[in-house]
Design an enzyme around this catalytic site. Sequence first.
Site, PDB file in Angstrom:
ATOM      1  CB  CYS A   1      48.119  31.364  33.783  1.00 45.02           C
ATOM      2  SG  CYS A   1      48.703  29.779  33.111  1.00 45.02           S
TER       3      CYS A   1
ATOM      4  NE  ARG B   1      43.227  31.764  40.277  1.00 42.32           N
ATOM      5  CZ  ARG B   1      43.739  30.736  39.599  1.00 42.32           C
ATOM      6  NH1 ARG B   1      43.307  30.472  38.370  1.00 42.32           N
ATOM      7  NH2 ARG B   1      44.693  29.993  40.113  1.00 42.32           N
TER       8      ARG B   1
END
Length: 267
Positions: free
Chosen positions: A226, A171
Amino acid sequence: MIITKDLHELPKQHVRFIDTRFDLQNPTWGEQAYQQDHVQGAIYWHLEDHLSDMSRSEGRHPVPSKQRMTKLIQASGLTYEDELVIYDQGNAPFAARAAVLLLWAGFTNVSIAREGYGRLKEVFPLEGGTAWYPSTNQTLQFHDGLLADQQDVKNHIAQNGMLIDARSTDRYRGVTEPIDAIAGHIPTAANIDWEQLKSDRGLLKGTEAEALFRHLPEEKEIMTYCGSGVTASPLTIALLESGRENVRLYAGSYSDWIQTNEIETSK
């Protein structure tokens, strides 16, 4: 600062338990599990109903306002004198999310039961239903330096601060993005996958995670993020426990950043 604790290290007196069990794929699971059984006297804080303000637009799990956080603390019957023990299902980020918010709200007697509910229920008495406490009028002294917003991140980057992405490497690199609309990472960010904090005893304490942090410059302020400010919370706690004082959590995180800003990839 030692927040993440083993069972034998948890406080024994004046303890208030907070159950934060949650499943991102099944948001009703945690409260249902709590209703079935929980540590006697524990209250339940839901990620989206209590530890976030889903009416706000700063990412997928925006933090509550100071007013909303104050109401939660007071309605939960908590005071600064309480010894707070937070737990989730173990090796999960939800207790850490609550711990970050409690530190932000000025609480100092905060512990995370790192082995999770499975270990606690072997030792502590259990009950079902909903625990209730009379409300308090505790006023909060917020530690504004712990949470960062989008402008803080921009200033941080301009000042050559250290930015750490707590998501998976794929990611971070932009190889895949299962949740957000745009794949990649915030410019200049390095990557430490929060799942490296998982162990067979629960999340690593800061001292145990030092190998992950050894390459980080001691003199720089560190900002973590995040996808939505949840899984970066264990990383934030571990960094604080390891002795680093200038650590901030970008609460809106990547899902907030991509609304108006450019990203980088490193495929």
